[in-house]
Enzyme design. Sequence first.
Site, short mmCIF file in Angstrom:
data_model
loop_
_atom_site.label_atom_id
_atom_site.label_comp_id
_atom_site.label_asym_id
_atom_site.label_seq_id
_atom_site.Cartn_x
_atom_site.Cartn_y
_atom_site.Cartn_z
N LEU A 44 38.43 46.41 34.39
CA LEU A 44 37.59 46.97 33.34
C LEU A 44 36.15 46.98 33.83
O LEU A 44 35.81 46.32 34.82
CB LEU A 44 37.70 46.14 32.06
CG LEU A 44 39.06 46.13 31.37
CD1 LEU A 44 39.08 45.07 30.27
CD2 LEU A 44 39.39 47.50 30.79
N ALA A 45 35.30 47.70 33.12
CA ALA A 45 33.89 47.74 33.52
C ALA A 45 33.31 46.32 33.61
O ALA A 45 32.56 46.00 34.53
CB ALA A 45 33.09 48.59 32.54
N GLU A 46 33.66 45.47 32.64
CA GLU A 46 33.16 44.10 32.66
C GLU A 46 34.22 43.13 32.16
O GLU A 46 34.97 43.43 31.23
CB GLU A 46 31.93 43.93 31.75
CG GLU A 46 30.79 44.87 32.03
CD GLU A 46 29.98 44.51 33.25
OE1 GLU A 46 30.19 43.39 33.79
OE2 GLU A 46 29.14 45.33 33.66
N THR A 47 34.26 41.96 32.79
CA THR A 47 34.97 40.80 32.27
C THR A 47 33.93 39.71 32.04
O THR A 47 33.13 39.40 32.94
CB THR A 47 36.05 40.31 33.24
OG1 THR A 47 37.06 41.32 33.38
CG2 THR A 47 36.70 39.03 32.73
#
Length: 262
Positions: A44-47
């Site tokens: 994902l774009a961010e974790t």
Amino acid sequence: MKLSIYQIDAFTDKLFGGNPAAIVPLEEWLPDATLLAVAAENNLAETGFYVPTENGFHIRWFTPTVEVDLCGHATLAAAYVIFNIKKYDGQRIRFESRSGELIVDCMDNWLTLNFPVDQFQVAVPPPALVESIHSVTMLEVYKGRSDYLVVLDSEQEVLDLDLDIIILSTIPARGIIVTAPGNDVDFVSRFFAPQSGIDEDPVTGSAHTTLIPYWAERLSKNRLTAKQLSKRGGFLKCELDGDRVYIGGQAKLYLEGEILVD
């Protein structure tokens, strides 16, 4: 080792909108290589990862390739987990981070980030930016701490923008914010960050630390509404307060489960 994991759609009031972030609560920090491997596996774009502290929580954010200094939607998602799933007793959370103290307030199903404003100045666009955005006229270009801000004439130009991601990835910055006046909100934007492993981010809270002070000055108003015009889309309530900005949004739980980490 089993770890809980949650996927939250941030800056939206419906599933499959906004910006998805994975959140992994921890009791203590794991090795950086493990955190990055989990983020890469999530893709994902961010974790976001957080651990409890004496005064609140310490939060860190990873793209699939790097750790970043600030992430709005994953902070919003982490706050959603803490307030709604972990049943935090209170309406305000304080996060320690690489960007200093971050505050999130919860009221009436809205989560409001309290972030420091970005410092930006007029900039000469690098050649790769000019080459990427050649089909429309860049009215203004600024450089903040980590991103370039490009101002266009209309919402339609932002919506129709088709950038060369390969060329864009050579620009020495975290990413490129493109913005214009909105038709039914104060301003609209899109955010491109191939340098950080994200061709286009669905909704970018941290970019609004640049956008809010810019539009507050241009429109002579401190309270603003905004949309990010990605395919998933996102709506934000914004406010400038001195050297801080308030970025409000909603969130929805999409997934909860467990991951196994050696």
